[in-house]
Design an enzyme around this catalytic site. Structure first.
Site, PDB file in Angstrom:
ATOM      1  N   GLU A  52       0.824  -1.215   0.000  1.00 28.79           N
ATOM      2  CA  GLU A  52       0.000   0.000   0.000  1.00 28.79           C
ATOM      3  C   GLU A  52       0.856   1.262   0.000  1.00 28.79           C
ATOM      4  O   GLU A  52       0.463   2.266  -0.586  1.00 28.79           O
ATOM      5  CB  GLU A  52      -0.983  -0.014   1.176  1.00 28.79           C
ATOM      6  CG  GLU A  52      -2.071  -1.076   1.053  1.00 28.79           C
ATOM      7  CD  GLU A  52      -3.002  -0.900  -0.156  1.00 28.79           C
ATOM      8  OE1 GLU A  52      -3.065   0.210  -0.722  1.00 28.79           O
ATOM      9  OE2 GLU A  52      -3.648  -1.887  -0.554  1.00 28.79           O
ATOM     10  N   THR A  58       2.325   5.421  -7.125  1.00 26.81           N
ATOM     11  CA  THR A  58       2.871   4.714  -8.282  1.00 26.81           C
ATOM     12  C   THR A  58       1.820   3.755  -8.830  1.00 26.81           C
ATOM     13  O   THR A  58       1.047   3.172  -8.070  1.00 26.81           O
ATOM     14  CB  THR A  58       4.149   3.949  -7.861  1.00 26.81           C
ATOM     15  OG1 THR A  58       4.997   4.833  -7.133  1.00 26.81           O
ATOM     16  CG2 THR A  58       4.902   3.426  -9.056  1.00 26.81           C
ATOM     17  N   LEU A  95      10.469   3.388  -8.587  1.00 27.00           N
ATOM     18  CA  LEU A  95       9.161   3.701  -7.999  1.00 27.00           C
ATOM     19  C   LEU A  95       9.008   5.196  -7.706  1.00 27.00           C
ATOM     20  O   LEU A  95       7.889   5.697  -7.593  1.00 27.00           O
ATOM     21  CB  LEU A  95       8.947   2.918  -6.698  1.00 27.00           C
ATOM     22  CG  LEU A  95       8.753   1.409  -6.853  1.00 27.00           C
ATOM     23  CD1 LEU A  95       8.728   0.727  -5.490  1.00 27.00           C
ATOM     24  CD2 LEU A  95       7.451   1.108  -7.584  1.00 27.00           C
ATOM     25  N   GLY A  96      10.128   5.904  -7.585  1.00 23.59           N
ATOM     26  CA  GLY A  96      10.051   7.341  -7.314  1.00 23.59           C
ATOM     27  C   GLY A  96       9.655   7.639  -5.866  1.00 23.59           C
ATOM     28  O   GLY A  96       9.378   6.732  -5.087  1.00 23.59           O
ATOM     29  N   TYR A 135      -4.532   6.810   5.534  1.00 25.57           N
ATOM     30  CA  TYR A 135      -4.793   5.837   4.463  1.00 25.57           C
ATOM     31  C   TYR A 135      -4.100   4.504   4.745  1.00 25.57           C
ATOM     32  O   TYR A 135      -4.730   3.441   4.740  1.00 25.57           O
ATOM     33  CB  TYR A 135      -4.330   6.392   3.101  1.00 25.57           C
ATOM     34  CG  TYR A 135      -4.356   5.333   2.031  1.00 25.57           C
ATOM     35  CD1 TYR A 135      -5.528   5.075   1.333  1.00 25.57           C
ATOM     36  CD2 TYR A 135      -3.232   4.550   1.757  1.00 25.57           C
ATOM     37  CE1 TYR A 135      -5.576   4.074   0.374  1.00 25.57           C
ATOM     38  CE2 TYR A 135      -3.271   3.543   0.817  1.00 25.57           C
ATOM     39  CZ  TYR A 135      -4.444   3.313   0.120  1.00 25.57           C
ATOM     40  OH  TYR A 135      -4.484   2.313  -0.808  1.00 25.57           O
ATOM     41  N   ASP A 153      -8.523   7.115  -0.490  1.00 26.53           N
ATOM     42  CA  ASP A 153      -7.581   7.953  -1.229  1.00 26.53           C
ATOM     43  C   ASP A 153      -8.380   8.856  -2.175  1.00 26.53           C
ATOM     44  O   ASP A 153      -9.609   8.945  -2.062  1.00 26.53           O
ATOM     45  CB  ASP A 153      -6.569   7.079  -1.988  1.00 26.53           C
ATOM     46  CG  ASP A 153      -7.239   6.257  -3.084  1.00 26.53           C
ATOM     47  OD1 ASP A 153      -8.490   6.256  -3.165  1.00 26.53           O
ATOM     48  OD2 ASP A 153      -6.514   5.635  -3.882  1.00 26.53           O
ATOM     49  N   CYS A 218     -20.045   3.974 -16.350  1.00 24.27           N
ATOM     50  CA  CYS A 218     -21.228   3.866 -15.483  1.00 24.27           C
ATOM     51  C   CYS A 218     -22.097   2.670 -15.848  1.00 24.27           C
ATOM     52  O   CYS A 218     -22.786   2.121 -14.984  1.00 24.27           O
ATOM     53  CB  CYS A 218     -22.056   5.142 -15.569  1.00 24.27           C
ATOM     54  SG  CYS A 218     -21.130   6.603 -15.043  1.00 24.27           S
ATOM     55  N   CYS A 221     -21.167  -0.180 -13.699  1.00 24.89           N
ATOM     56  CA  CYS A 221     -20.887   0.147 -12.294  1.00 24.89           C
ATOM     57  C   CYS A 221     -21.915  -0.491 -11.363  1.00 24.89           C
ATOM     58  O   CYS A 221     -23.119  -0.344 -11.571  1.00 24.89           O
ATOM     59  CB  CYS A 221     -20.874   1.661 -12.092  1.00 24.89           C
ATOM     60  SG  CYS A 221     -20.497   2.103 -10.385  1.00 24.89           S
ATOM     61  N   CYS A 227     -26.496   5.925  -7.688  1.00 28.03           N
ATOM     62  CA  CYS A 227     -25.550   7.037  -7.821  1.00 28.03           C
ATOM     63  C   CYS A 227     -26.279   8.315  -8.227  1.00 28.03           C
ATOM     64  O   CYS A 227     -26.900   8.375  -9.286  1.00 28.03           O
ATOM     65  CB  CYS A 227     -24.486   6.680  -8.864  1.00 28.03           C
ATOM     66  SG  CYS A 227     -23.301   8.009  -9.134  1.00 28.03           S
TER      67      CYS A 227
HETATM   68  N1  ADE Z   1      -4.808   0.789  -5.080  1.00 30.61           N
HETATM   69  C1  ADE Z   1      -4.066   0.864  -3.960  1.00 30.61           C
HETATM   70  N2  ADE Z   1      -4.370  -0.087  -3.109  1.00 30.61           N
HETATM   71  C2  ADE Z   1      -5.357  -0.810  -3.679  1.00 30.61           C
HETATM   72  C3  ADE Z   1      -6.092  -1.923  -3.281  1.00 30.61           C
HETATM   73  N3  ADE Z   1      -5.856  -2.491  -2.111  1.00 30.61           N
HETATM   74  N4  ADE Z   1      -7.036  -2.382  -4.115  1.00 30.61           N
HETATM   75  C4  ADE Z   1      -7.237  -1.777  -5.304  1.00 30.61           C
HETATM   76  N5  ADE Z   1      -6.569  -0.737  -5.742  1.00 30.61           N
HETATM   77  C5  ADE Z   1      -5.637  -0.251  -4.939  1.00 30.61           C
END
Ligand code: ADE
Length: 373
Positions: A52, A58, A95-96, A135, A153, A218, A221, A227
Site C-alpha cells: 500500500e 505509483t 518507484l520514485g 490511508y 484515497d 457507469c 458500475c 448514484c
Molecule cells: N490501489 C491501492 N491499493 C489498492 C487496493 N488495495 N485495491 C485496489 N486498488 C488499490
C-alpha cells in the site's frame, strides 16, 4: 388511493450499495501479487504495509515487479528493519518518491523496537508509526485485521462524491475527511466480517477501474442504481477540477564524465530535499534562465578548454512542486582531468554502470547514467 412510492430509507440505500460492492468485487477483483485468494482472508500486515505504501504514488503496473523483488529480498519486517538504507533504496529504484522507502524503513524499525516485531493491529495504533497516515493505517487495519475501517484515497473520494453528488475536489482535505466518515458508514452496512473489508477494497478497485476521472464506465458500475451524479447528469462535473498552480522551473545539468576504463563519475545527493541521499552524475541546478548549461558545467567542474562537452539530450521532469529542465552532457576525461575534477567535487567517486545499476538510482538519473548501456 394509490400509495406514493416511499423514499428508500438512507440506511437501505447504503445496505444495498455495500452488498453490491462486495458482489462486484468478488467477481471483478484484479489479480495482484499482494492480493491473496480467496478474497477476504486476513493478509500479512507487513505485506499490506509494503504494497500500500508502494501503491500510493505509483501505478499498479510499475509496483507489481518492484513489490515482488522487494518481498523476496525483505520477506519479514525484521529483515527490512535490519537492512542498510542503500539496499532498500536500490530495491525502490523506478518507484520514485524515495522518501516513502525511508519512512517504510523507519516504520519497520519502530515495529521491531517498540512493538517487539509485531505490527500494531488497530488503525489508531498504526498511525503512531513513522510515515503511516490515515490511508495506510486503514489499509493495514482493514486488510490484515478486518477492522471495519475504509481506506480512502483520491479515487475513493471521487467515487463517493459522485455517489452522493457533492460538488468538491477529490484532493480537497475537507472532501477527503468527509469521504472517510462516509466510507466507514457505508462499508459497515455490508454485513458481517469480512464483508466491510471487501466493500472497502471494492471502493478502491472501483475508483481505479470503473469510476475513473474521465469517461467513467457507469454502464458496468455496481453503484449505478443509487448514484446521484449519474441520475442527475453530474458525473462529468464531479469532482470539481482543482486549480492548477504553476510550479517553478528549475534548470539542471547532469554531466556524464567517463574515464578510459568506462567508469563514470557519481556523487551522493544531500541527505535532505529532493532525491535525498541518492546517487547521481554530478548535477548542478540553477534558476537563472539566461545561463547556458555548458557554461554552468564548465565552471562547476573547472573544466579547461581541452574538455570536449557534448550535449546528449534534454528532457523535462515534473514533480509535485517543481518542473526540472535537464540537460545531459557527456565528456571523456583523462587522468589529469579526473584529478582536477576530484578537487572541485570532493565527494565524487568512479563506478562502472553495472555497479551503479545496483545502487539507489532515481529514474531520472538512471536515464542520465545508464541509458543506452
Ligand atoms: N490501489 C491501492 N491499493 C489498492 C487496493 N488495495 N485495491 C485496489 N486498488 C488499490
Amino acid at each position: 388511493m394509490a400509495r406514493k412510492p416511499s423514499k428508500p430509507h438512507p440506511g437501505a440505500r447504503d445496505k444495498a450499495t455495500a452488498q453490491a460492492l462486495v458482489r462486484w468485487f468478488k467477481a471483478n477483483a484484479r489479480e495482484m501479487p499482494w492480493r491473496p485468494r480467496p478474497l477476504g482472508i486476513k493478509r500479512d500486515p507487513y505485506v499490506v504495509l509494503v504494497s500500500e505504501i508502494m501503491l500510493q504514488q505509483t501505478q499498479v503496473s510499475r509496483v507489481a515487479p518492484a513489490f515482488e523483488r522487494f518481498i523476496a529480498r525483505f520477506p519479514t519486517i525484521e529483515s527490512l528493519a535490519n537492512a542498510p538504507e542503500p539496499d532498500i533504496l536500490a530495491l525502490w529504484s523506478g518507484l520514485g518518491y524515495y522518501r516513502r522507502a525511508k519512512m517504510l524503513h523507519a516504520a519497520a524499525q519502530a515495529v521491531v523496537s517498540d512493538h517487539a516485531g509485531t505490527m500494531p493491529s488497530t488503525s489508531h495504533a498504526l498511525k503512531g508509526l513513522p510515515g503511516v497516515g490515515a490511508y495506510t493505517a486503514a489499509a493495514v487495519a482493514s486488510l490484515a485485521f478486518h477492522e471495519p475501517t475504509a481506506m480512502v484515497d483520491g479515487n475513493v473520494t471521487r467515487v463517493l462524491l459522485r455517489f452522493d453528488a457533492r460538488r468538491a475536489g477529490a484532493s480537497d482535505p475537507k472532501a477527503i475527511a468527509w469521504a472517510r466518515s462516509r466510507a466507514d458508514a457505508l462499508i459497515r452496512h455490508a454485513g458481517p466480517t469480512p464483508a466491510p473489508t471487501l466493500a472497502g477494497e471494492a471502493l478502491m478497485e472501483l475508483g481505479a477501474t470503473v469510476c475513473t476521472p474521465r469517461s467513467p464506465r457507469c454502464d458496468v458500475c455496481p453503484l449505478r442504481t443509487w448514484c446521484v451524479a449519474r441520475a442527475t447528469g453530474l458525473t462529468d462535473t464531479i469532482p470539481t477540477p482543482k486549480r492548477t498552480k504553476q510550479t517553478p522551473t528549475v534548470r539542471a545539468v547532469s554531466i556524464v564524465l567517463e574515464d578510459h576504463a568506462g567508469r563514470v563519475a557519481i556523487e551522493t545527493r544531500p541527505a535532505k530535499g529532493m532525491w535525498a541521499s541518492m546517487v547521481q552524475a554530478p548535477t548542478i541546478e540553477w534558476a537563472d534562465d539566461s545561463r547556458d548549461a555548458t557554461d554552468v558545467a564548465r565552471e562547476a567542474l573547472a573544466l579547461g578548454p581541452s574538455a570536449k562537452l557534448r550535449e546528449r539530450e534534454r528532457f523535462t521532469h515534473q514533480t509535485t512542486h517543481r518542473r526540472f529542465e535537464f540537460t545531459v552532457l557527456t565528456v571523456r576525461v583523462t587522468d589529469r582531468m579526473k584529478r582536477s575534477i576530484e578537487r572541485q567535487r570532493p565527494g565524487l567517486s568512479w563506478a562502472t554502470r553495472e555497479a551503479i545499476a545496483g545502487m539507489g538510482v532515481s529514474s531520472v538519473q538512471a536515464r542520465v547514467l545508464l541509458n543506452g548501456h
